[in-house]
Scaffold this motif. Structure first.
Motif, PDB file in Angstrom:
ATOM      1  N   ALA A  83       0.881  -1.160   0.000  1.00 55.41           N
ATOM      2  CA  ALA A  83       0.000   0.000   0.000  1.00 55.41           C
ATOM      3  C   ALA A  83       0.919   1.211   0.000  1.00 55.41           C
ATOM      4  O   ALA A  83       2.144   1.075   0.103  1.00 55.41           O
ATOM      5  CB  ALA A  83      -0.932   0.002   1.214  1.00 55.41           C
ATOM      6  N   VAL A  84       0.347   2.410  -0.115  1.00 57.20           N
ATOM      7  CA  VAL A  84       1.169   3.618  -0.097  1.00 57.20           C
ATOM      8  C   VAL A  84       0.447   4.688   0.711  1.00 57.20           C
ATOM      9  O   VAL A  84      -0.768   4.841   0.621  1.00 57.20           O
ATOM     10  CB  VAL A  84       1.486   4.111  -1.529  1.00 57.20           C
ATOM     11  N   GLU A  85       1.220   5.401   1.526  1.00 58.00           N
ATOM     12  CA  GLU A  85       0.676   6.458   2.367  1.00 58.00           C
ATOM     13  C   GLU A  85       0.560   7.735   1.525  1.00 58.00           C
ATOM     14  O   GLU A  85       1.549   8.419   1.279  1.00 58.00           O
ATOM     15  CB  GLU A  85       1.587   6.691   3.570  1.00 58.00           C
ATOM     16  N   VAL A  86      -0.663   8.049   1.077  1.00 59.96           N
ATOM     17  CA  VAL A  86      -0.871   9.213   0.229  1.00 59.96           C
ATOM     18  C   VAL A  86      -1.220  10.465   1.023  1.00 59.96           C
ATOM     19  O   VAL A  86      -1.233  11.564   0.471  1.00 59.96           O
ATOM     20  CB  VAL A  86      -1.979   8.953  -0.823  1.00 59.96           C
ATOM     21  N   TRP A  87      -1.526  10.304   2.293  1.00 57.09           N
ATOM     22  CA  TRP A  87      -1.956  11.439   3.131  1.00 57.09           C
ATOM     23  C   TRP A  87      -1.254  11.274   4.466  1.00 57.09           C
ATOM     24  O   TRP A  87      -1.469  10.300   5.185  1.00 57.09           O
ATOM     25  CB  TRP A  87      -3.466  11.412   3.255  1.00 57.09           C
ATOM     26  N   ASN A  88      -0.390  12.254   4.797  1.00 56.96           N
ATOM     27  CA  ASN A  88       0.428  12.188   5.998  1.00 56.96           C
ATOM     28  C   ASN A  88       0.225  13.454   6.810  1.00 56.96           C
ATOM     29  O   ASN A  88       0.645  14.537   6.405  1.00 56.96           O
ATOM     30  CB  ASN A  88       1.908  12.034   5.610  1.00 56.96           C
ATOM     31  N   GLY A  89      -0.464  13.328   7.946  1.00 60.60           N
ATOM     32  CA  GLY A  89      -0.717  14.491   8.784  1.00 60.60           C
ATOM     33  C   GLY A  89      -1.654  15.477   8.099  1.00 60.60           C
ATOM     34  O   GLY A  89      -2.391  15.122   7.175  1.00 60.60           O
ATOM     35  N   PRO A  90      -1.672  16.752   8.536  1.00 63.09           N
ATOM     36  CA  PRO A  90      -2.509  17.749   7.864  1.00 63.09           C
ATOM     37  C   PRO A  90      -2.195  17.778   6.360  1.00 63.09           C
ATOM     38  O   PRO A  90      -1.031  17.751   5.960  1.00 63.09           O
ATOM     39  CB  PRO A  90      -2.110  19.068   8.548  1.00 63.09           C
ATOM     40  N   TYR A  91      -3.231  17.834   5.533  1.00 59.83           N
ATOM     41  CA  TYR A  91      -3.077  17.682   4.089  1.00 59.83           C
ATOM     42  C   TYR A  91      -2.314  18.869   3.495  1.00 59.83           C
ATOM     43  O   TYR A  91      -2.661  20.024   3.715  1.00 59.83           O
ATOM     44  CB  TYR A  91      -4.449  17.566   3.437  1.00 59.83           C
ATOM     45  N   THR A  92      -1.258  18.569   2.738  1.00 57.85           N
ATOM     46  CA  THR A  92      -0.359  19.585   2.201  1.00 57.85           C
ATOM     47  C   THR A  92      -0.085  19.324   0.724  1.00 57.85           C
ATOM     48  O   THR A  92      -0.442  18.268   0.186  1.00 57.85           O
ATOM     49  CB  THR A  92       0.980  19.576   2.968  1.00 57.85           C
ATOM     50  N   PRO A  93       0.584  20.268   0.019  1.00 56.08           N
ATOM     51  CA  PRO A  93       0.877  20.053  -1.398  1.00 56.08           C
ATOM     52  C   PRO A  93       1.682  18.793  -1.692  1.00 56.08           C
ATOM     53  O   PRO A  93       1.496  18.186  -2.758  1.00 56.08           O
ATOM     54  CB  PRO A  93       1.655  21.319  -1.785  1.00 56.08           C
ATOM     55  N   ASP A  94       2.574  18.361  -0.786  1.00 51.29           N
ATOM     56  CA  ASP A  94       3.308  17.124  -1.094  1.00 51.29           C
ATOM     57  C   ASP A  94       2.394  15.910  -1.047  1.00 51.29           C
ATOM     58  O   ASP A  94       2.614  14.933  -1.764  1.00 51.29           O
ATOM     59  CB  ASP A  94       4.539  16.945  -0.181  1.00 51.29           C
ATOM     60  N   ASP A  95       1.321  15.960  -0.238  1.00 57.37           N
ATOM     61  CA  ASP A  95       0.317  14.898  -0.292  1.00 57.37           C
ATOM     62  C   ASP A  95      -0.414  14.926  -1.637  1.00 57.37           C
ATOM     63  O   ASP A  95      -0.735  13.873  -2.204  1.00 57.37           O
ATOM     64  CB  ASP A  95      -0.700  15.053   0.838  1.00 57.37           C
ATOM     65  N   GLU A  96      -0.669  16.116  -2.144  1.00 57.55           N
ATOM     66  CA  GLU A  96      -1.335  16.241  -3.442  1.00 57.55           C
ATOM     67  C   GLU A  96      -0.494  15.603  -4.548  1.00 57.55           C
ATOM     68  O   GLU A  96      -1.015  14.916  -5.438  1.00 57.55           O
ATOM     69  CB  GLU A  96      -1.585  17.715  -3.759  1.00 57.55           C
ATOM     70  N   VAL A  97       0.819  15.784  -4.476  1.00 52.50           N
ATOM     71  CA  VAL A  97       1.704  15.158  -5.464  1.00 52.50           C
ATOM     72  C   VAL A  97       1.650  13.640  -5.339  1.00 52.50           C
ATOM     73  O   VAL A  97       1.561  12.915  -6.338  1.00 52.50           O
ATOM     74  CB  VAL A  97       3.152  15.672  -5.285  1.00 52.50           C
ATOM     75  N   THR A  98       1.712  13.128  -4.110  1.00 50.25           N
ATOM     76  CA  THR A  98       1.649  11.689  -3.898  1.00 50.25           C
ATOM     77  C   THR A  98       0.325  11.119  -4.382  1.00 50.25           C
ATOM     78  O   THR A  98       0.283  10.053  -5.022  1.00 50.25           O
ATOM     79  CB  THR A  98       1.843  11.353  -2.416  1.00 50.25           C
ATOM     80  N   LEU A  99      -0.769  11.824  -4.093  1.00 52.49           N
ATOM     81  CA  LEU A  99      -2.084  11.360  -4.527  1.00 52.49           C
ATOM     82  C   LEU A  99      -2.149  11.264  -6.048  1.00 52.49           C
ATOM     83  O   LEU A  99      -2.643  10.265  -6.599  1.00 52.49           O
ATOM     84  CB  LEU A  99      -3.163  12.319  -4.011  1.00 52.49           C
ATOM     85  N   ALA A 100      -1.650  12.286  -6.752  1.00 52.76           N
ATOM     86  CA  ALA A 100      -1.671  12.265  -8.215  1.00 52.76           C
ATOM     87  C   ALA A 100      -0.820  11.124  -8.757  1.00 52.76           C
ATOM     88  O   ALA A 100      -1.213  10.442  -9.711  1.00 52.76           O
ATOM     89  CB  ALA A 100      -1.192  13.608  -8.756  1.00 52.76           C
ATOM     90  N   GLU A 101       0.350  10.913  -8.162  1.00 53.70           N
ATOM     91  CA  GLU A 101       1.221   9.822  -8.606  1.00 53.70           C
ATOM     92  C   GLU A 101       0.546   8.474  -8.395  1.00 53.70           C
ATOM     93  O   GLU A 101       0.585   7.591  -9.275  1.00 53.70           O
ATOM     94  CB  GLU A 101       2.536   9.881  -7.832  1.00 53.70           C
ATOM     95  N   TRP A 102      -0.090   8.295  -7.236  1.00 46.05           N
ATOM     96  CA  TRP A 102      -0.802   7.043  -6.964  1.00 46.05           C
ATOM     97  C   TRP A 102      -1.955   6.853  -7.939  1.00 46.05           C
ATOM     98  O   TRP A 102      -2.139   5.762  -8.498  1.00 46.05           O
ATOM     99  CB  TRP A 102      -1.311   7.057  -5.525  1.00 46.05           C
ATOM    100  N   ASP A 103      -2.732   7.900  -8.182  1.00 44.94           N
ATOM    101  CA  ASP A 103      -3.857   7.787  -9.100  1.00 44.94           C
ATOM    102  C   ASP A 103      -3.397   7.358 -10.489  1.00 44.94           C
ATOM    103  O   ASP A 103      -4.091   6.593 -11.182  1.00 44.94           O
ATOM    104  CB  ASP A 103      -4.594   9.128  -9.169  1.00 44.94           C
TER     105      ASP A 103
END
Length: 506
Positions: A317-337
């Motif tokens: 699995a991959v942690e796409v959201w770490n702590g309060p949601y920030t732009p680096d989470d947005e990058v991870t989410l897009a990469e995962w999608d």
């Protein structure tokens, strides 16, 4: 007694290698005798040295421990010279290996505190958090220095080792959390599997974390300290029918961090390698042999060494959201999608998305976010099976509740993490029911992007439906977001689901 080691760049084997310094020796104990540099029954040695820029990742200081030692105590310090703006300064971690050696994945590991503390001790009956109590046996121990970053001027260090002679104490048998809690049968269970206590670089005790987890409405948590298993035995009396505690580790390498979620108690996973060493597959298999899941953490975090460089082929699995949601989470989410299309066409397995708080200390919020898992019961095995299968959604708090279902023309239906096997032209309807998210907007996201969005009523409760076909959407997942706060980016996440895949495989 003091010794100085001066290391020149030509003496090191390379940035991913190791370096062993000269040995530190102590005299044998003499009953009732005093010892140089300490009180009765103590001996102290001090070593100073200098590491140049480009020194290896790990520098080992061998310590010859004689018979009759009751306790070993270590302290260290290093200089922090001024560096130009944008240049990394000195940061040096520390840990220790006993007489069984420093082999990767070997039995000699006795503790690691990274850069969280300047001193530690070990003896049979007790140890500093981050370290494992046990006998101080005679032989060659190794203090491990980990120069994480080195200033252009180099890093000057001082290590002080004190041995206390006397009879060994008794090592208490470790007490580990049970693998099952009462639970509610097959249900959605909320958890946070990325948390830090005083056993690594956190500021909270396990008791404080357990209390915060209950207050956050969690059903389970995973203890995940940096590069140590010492917290596995620190939760005695803190679990209960309402809270399951899983053991694990945040394996913190120089090229990214990975959560070993739900591993066997005391299962140590080594971290002393980089992506260039082509070794991660071996340690991912070690995590699975220990019963755990391999979950890269905060893959696009901005801290030094936090970016995930090992690829996702060995992940569960991959942690796409770490702590309060920030732009680096947005990058991870897009990469995962972007990885989901290959699975929708039957070309690859898919990685479920999870979210965790990575909480360390106040004001970090335990359970922001939390992973909500559909499991057959509240047990280690059932929860890991649920995460592995992708029966997961993520929420910013326990106030958020949602349900996503997709139905076909003939009454076929399925839910999060599953596949609706219908023809490519069949009409399918996605339905999201959500509450606890005032001011938010619901979106349905597919392989073409965000195709449908609508604001919720002011109450933050509502049901949203949308119709499509497998020809038009290879998968559907739902997002619930707050209003935008950063120009050019969608609003922070309040909740999100893993996908429902559409159509027959292949």
């Amino acid at each position: 007694m003091e010794r100085r080691d001066v290391l020149r760049l030509s003496a090191v084997a390379g940035a991913t290698g190791t370096l062993t310094l000269g040995r530190v020796s102590f005299a044998e104990a003499v009953p009732g005798g005093g010892r140089t540099g300490g009180g009765p029954g103590e001996q102290t040695r001090r070593v100073t040295g200098h590491l140049p820029a480009g020194a290896p990742d790990f520098v080992y200081l061998p310590v010859e421990v004689p018979r009759g030692v009751r306790e070993i105590a270590v302290s260290y310090r290093y200089d922090k010279p001024t560096v130009p703006e944008g240049t990394a300064g000195n940061a040096c971690d520390i840990g220790i290996f006993d007489e069984r050696g420093t082999d990767l994945g070997g039995a000699g590991f006795r503790g690691w505190s990274g850069g969280a503390r300047a001193e530690f001790f070990l003896r049979a009956d007790e140890a500093t958090p981050g370290y494992l109590p046990g006998p101080v046996n005679a032989g060659t121990w190794h203090i491990a220095l980990g120069p994480y970053t080195i200033a252009p001027q180099g890093l000057s260090y001082e290590v002080t080792v004190t041995l206390t002679h006397g009879p060994q104490g008794r090592t208490p048998p470790p007490v580990h959390p049970p693998e099952r809690a009462r639970g509610r049968g097959r249900a959605w269970y909320r958890g946070d599997s990325h948390l830090h206590s005083v056993h690594s670089d956190g500021g909270r005790t396990p008791a404080e974390i357990a209390a915060l987890a209950r207050a956050a409405g969690l059903d389970f948590l995973t203890t995940s300290e940096h590069n140590t298993t010492s917290a596995h035995r620190a939760w005695d009396g803190l679990w209960g029918d309402d809270l399951l505690i899983l053991t694990g580790e945040e394996v913190t390498t120089r090229n990214g961090h990975v959560l070993a979620m739900g591993t066997d108690p005391e299962a140590f996973i080594d971290w002393r390698y980089r992506a260039r060493d082509n070794a991660f597959g071996k340690y991912a298999r070690a995590i699975r042999r220990a019963g755990g899941l391999v979950i890269p953490a905060h893959p696009h975090a901005t801290c030094i060494g936090c970016n995930w460089k090992f690829g996702l082929n060995d992940a569960d699995a991959v942690e796409v959201w770490n702590g309060p949601y920030t732009p680096d989470d947005e990058v991870t989410l897009a990469e995962w999608d972007n990885t989901l299309v290959a699975h929708s066409q039957g070309r690859a397995d898919w990685l479920p998305a999870v979210g965790h708080s990575d909480a360390h200390r106040d004001p970090d919020v335990v359970g922001l976010p939390q992973t909500v898992v559909l499991a057959d019961d509240l047990s280690r095995r059932a929860l890991l099976d649920g995460v592995r299968a992708g029966r997961v959604w993520i929420a910013e708090s326990s106030k958020v509740d949602l349900a996503l279902s997709v139905t076909g023309e003939r009454g076929e239906h399925t839910g999060i993490g599953e596949r609706l096997a219908v023809s490519r032209t069949a009409k399918v309807s996605a339905r999201l029911t959500v509450s606890g998210v005032p001011g938010c907007t619901v979106s349905f996201v597919t392989d073409q992007g965000r195709l449908y969005s609508t604001p919720l009523p002011p109450s933050g409760e509502g049901t949203v439906s949308w119709q499509t076909t497998p020809d038009h959407a290879a998968y559907i997942r739902a997002e619930v977001r707050h209003p935008p706060t950063t120009p050019g980016l969608p609003g922070p996440m309040a909740a999100m689901t893993n996908p429902v895949f559409l159509g027959r495989r292949g």
